[in-house]
Scaffold this motif. Structure first.
Motif, PDB file in Angstrom:
ATOM      1  N   ARG A  78       0.831  -1.221   0.000  1.00 55.60           N
ATOM      2  CA  ARG A  78       0.000   0.000   0.000  1.00 55.60           C
ATOM      3  C   ARG A  78       0.856   1.257   0.000  1.00 55.60           C
ATOM      4  NH1 ARG A  78      -5.203  -0.640   0.162  1.00 55.60           N
ATOM      5  NH2 ARG A  78      -5.832  -2.790   0.511  1.00 55.60           N
ATOM      6  N   GLU A  95       3.839   1.398  -0.946  1.00 56.86           N
ATOM      7  CA  GLU A  95       4.773   1.341  -2.084  1.00 56.86           C
ATOM      8  C   GLU A  95       6.221   1.504  -1.639  1.00 56.86           C
ATOM      9  OE1 GLU A  95       4.178   1.306  -5.728  1.00 56.86           O
ATOM     10  OE2 GLU A  95       2.154   0.577  -5.348  1.00 56.86           O
ATOM     11  N   SER A 137       8.167   3.875  -4.442  1.00 53.68           N
ATOM     12  CA  SER A 137       7.402   4.144  -5.664  1.00 53.68           C
ATOM     13  C   SER A 137       6.079   4.786  -5.253  1.00 53.68           C
ATOM     14  CB  SER A 137       7.187   2.841  -6.452  1.00 53.68           C
ATOM     15  OG  SER A 137       6.722   1.814  -5.606  1.00 53.68           O
ATOM     16  N   GLY A 138       5.286   5.161  -6.213  1.00 52.77           N
ATOM     17  CA  GLY A 138       3.992   5.786  -5.918  1.00 52.77           C
ATOM     18  C   GLY A 138       4.114   7.298  -5.757  1.00 52.77           C
ATOM     19  N   LYS A 139       2.957   7.919  -5.460  1.00 53.01           N
ATOM     20  CA  LYS A 139       2.880   9.376  -5.435  1.00 53.01           C
ATOM     21  C   LYS A 139       3.817  10.001  -4.391  1.00 53.01           C
ATOM     22  CE  LYS A 139      -0.715  12.333  -4.870  1.00 53.01           C
ATOM     23  NZ  LYS A 139      -2.103  12.497  -4.434  1.00 53.01           N
ATOM     24  N   ASN A 190       7.216   7.577  -9.676  1.00 49.62           N
ATOM     25  CA  ASN A 190       5.976   8.058  -9.064  1.00 49.62           C
ATOM     26  C   ASN A 190       4.780   7.204  -9.472  1.00 49.62           C
ATOM     27  OD1 ASN A 190       7.264  11.312  -8.975  1.00 49.62           O
ATOM     28  ND2 ASN A 190       6.375  10.290  -7.206  1.00 49.62           N
ATOM     29  N   ASP A 191       5.001   6.245 -10.335  1.00 49.59           N
ATOM     30  CA  ASP A 191       3.924   5.314 -10.692  1.00 49.59           C
ATOM     31  C   ASP A 191       3.690   4.331  -9.548  1.00 49.59           C
ATOM     32  OD1 ASP A 191       3.774   6.499 -13.161  1.00 49.59           O
ATOM     33  OD2 ASP A 191       5.039   4.997 -14.156  1.00 49.59           O
ATOM     34  N   TYR A 192       2.493   3.736  -9.542  1.00 45.50           N
ATOM     35  CA  TYR A 192       2.216   2.684  -8.566  1.00 45.50           C
ATOM     36  C   TYR A 192       2.686   1.352  -9.131  1.00 45.50           C
ATOM     37  CZ  TYR A 192      -0.263   6.129  -5.869  1.00 45.50           C
ATOM     38  OH  TYR A 192      -0.539   7.241  -5.132  1.00 45.50           O
ATOM     39  N   ASN A 203      -1.865  -4.164  -4.826  1.00 39.01           N
ATOM     40  CA  ASN A 203      -2.306  -4.284  -3.434  1.00 39.01           C
ATOM     41  C   ASN A 203      -2.980  -5.619  -3.130  1.00 39.01           C
ATOM     42  OD1 ASN A 203      -1.294  -1.779  -3.091  1.00 39.01           O
ATOM     43  ND2 ASN A 203      -3.254  -0.722  -2.866  1.00 39.01           N
TER      44      ASN A 203
END
Lengths: 422, 70
Positions: free
Chosen positions: A331, A333, A379-381, A395-397, A401
């Motif tokens: 979740r 990341e 990773s992720g936002k 910044n990608d997911y 999950n």
């Protein structure tokens, strides 16, 4: 997605049925196997006499299995202690010359058995030329048609040779010789949507050692083999379909419980073979892996008691064994990797892979993970970037999950660690 | 002559046989009902309008990127 879910359910169901049937009845698949050596033609006898010395000195009393490097394709030569030659598949069309030369180098004059596992070009491509160039005794193919020129060429080559093709299906026991036992354990059916599932799967036993050659059999065929009650347990598994994720179910792997796995696959192929999923499964089952793309032709030699290979199995280097993914938070990341070894490790060339989606993170050039240190890959936002403790991926997911697996590989591509996340 | 035969699917890639040689092709470009063993009638058509449009697009980008002063 739906299909995968259904497949998993089907696998479980089949496994359950298999267990129930195994409890319900004692083993019943041994019907008087033929062992008397069949007399060969006059010509063949002469040849055997004149070349016995060569063959013996070549082979001794060992069984030799050559997983020939034919790139993204299959071709396997088996040489029995008595000097019989079995060719399983013939690479791509373009591999014909390579194959002919390889067989000549091994002093092959007669192919006692030619087995085409299924009529895809990457399995039967070179067989037509091989059949033209060598003496051929028996040809086995599954009874499924294909419309390609490649398949037609094979049929014509067999026709020219004046040999009749024996349909290969589960339960057939080619009479190799008194020492080597062969049994086809697939195909178990006669009507499949995919040609791969017609693949001849072939168990070879010499003394206490055994090999399972699987062609491109997919999960569907694997489930049928499990259901059929054949003893699939084998020391060496030729991994089906070049390591594709559509084969090698955990249940099948458990039934075979191989010590060694050989993957016949081309370097940088376009199909993503072998899949990370399959490599991971083999790793989890502690199977020693050999690969033709990384190691060229793999030769396994059995004396009936143990099996030796001409190459070393692909394993992580000792120093990297204590580097592991200690956590993946799907979740948030973030992946946490720890170096528990006493040495600092330079991770240049290392990769972190998300098994679902097959996204790959490359560690920065000259990144060193100090002994005892941890590193987080984000990773992720909200991905952070603060080396050396926090490394930015994207910044990608990345992480699914609903469940995903992280795979850490060293610069040689060996799996160092994996983690199912939470 | 303009026939290709579907040898196999490898994930999203389809392997087509033409005059005994195999070629990889994006599966998504084929009609959905295509199966292994199907013989395909192959024809390509030049899209003149799309070609002109594409040329303009690339030349515009070239004008931006090339140093025209010499």
């Amino acid at each position: 997605m739906l299909k995968t879910g259904y497949k998993k359910f089907a696998v479980l169901l089949v496994l359950l049925l298999f267990i129930l049937s195994a409890i319900g009845c004692s083993s019943s698949n041994s019907s008087g196997s033929t062992t008397a050596p069949v007399p060969n033609s006059h010509k063949q006898q002469e040849k055997t006499i004149s070349s016995t010395k060569d063959r013996k000195s070549d082979a001794g009393s060992v069984l030799k299995v050559h997983f020939i490097d034919v790139g993204q394709a299959d071709s396997i030569l088996v040489q029995t202690p008595s000097g019989k030659n079995i060719l399983i598949d013939g690479g791509n069309n373009d591999d014909a010359d390579l194959l002919v030369n390889y067989l000549k180098d091994q002093n092959v004059k007669t192919l006692d058995y030619v087995i085409g596992t299924h009529p895809h070009e990457d399995h039967i491509g070179g067989l037509d030329v091989v059949i033209e160039m060598f003496e051929v005794e028996k040809v086995y193919l599954p009874k499924v048609s294909h419309t390609t020129k490649t398949y037609k060429d094979l049929l014509l080559a067999v026709k020219d040779k004046g040999v009749k093709i024996i349909p290969a299906k589960a339960g057939v026991k080619p009479d190799i010789d008194s020492e080597v036992k062969a049994l086809f354990v697939a195909p178990n059916g006669a009507d499949y949507e995919e040609i791969n599932n017609y693949s001849v799967v072939f168990k070879l036993t010499y003394g206490n050692t055994s090999f399972l050659f699987t062609g491109d059999a997919e999960a569907l065929s694997e489930n049928e083999m499990l259901k059929s009650g054949f003893d699939l347990k084998s020391d060496v598994l030729k991994v089906a379909h070049h390591g594709s994720s559509s084969s090698t179910t955990p249940e099948f792997l458990k039934a075979v419980s191989p010590k060694y796995a050989v993957i016949s696959v081309g370097t940088d192929n376009d199909y993503g073979h072998p899949s990370e999923e399959t490599l991971l499964k083999l790793n989890n089952f502690k199977v020693k892996i050999y690969r033709t793309d990384m190691q060229g032709t793999i030769i396994a030699t059995s004396d009936g008691e143990s099996i030796k290979f001409n190459k070393s199995a692909i394993t992580p280097k000792a120093a990297t064994k204590n580097i592991s993914i200690i956590d993946i938070n799907l979740r948030d990341e973030v992946v946490i990797i720890k170096n528990s070894s006493p040495q600092d490790v330079n991770m240049t060339g290392w990769t972190l892979i998300s098994a679902k989606g097959n996204q790959i993170y490359h560690f920065p050039e000259d990144y060193v993970l100090k002994s005892g240190a941890i590193v987080r890959i984000w990773s992720g936002k909200n991905a952070r970037n603060n080396p050396p403790g926090d490394l930015f991926w994207t910044n990608d997911y990345i992480w699914n999950n609903d469940g995903d697996t992280g795979i850490l590989k060293d610069a040689d591509g060996y799996i160092v660690s994996s983690n199912g996340g939470n | 002559m303009n026939k290709m035969i579907v040898d196999r699917f490898e994930g999203s890639i389809v392997v087509l046989e033409y005059k005994g040689k195999t070629y990889e092709f994006p599966g998504e470009l084929l009609p959905e009902e295509v199966k292994e063993g199907d013989v395909l009638k192959v024809s390509f058509k030049v899209d003149k309008n799309a070609t002109v449009k594409r040329k303009k697009e690339i030349e515009k980008l070239m004008d931006e990127v090339f140093n025209l002063q010499k």
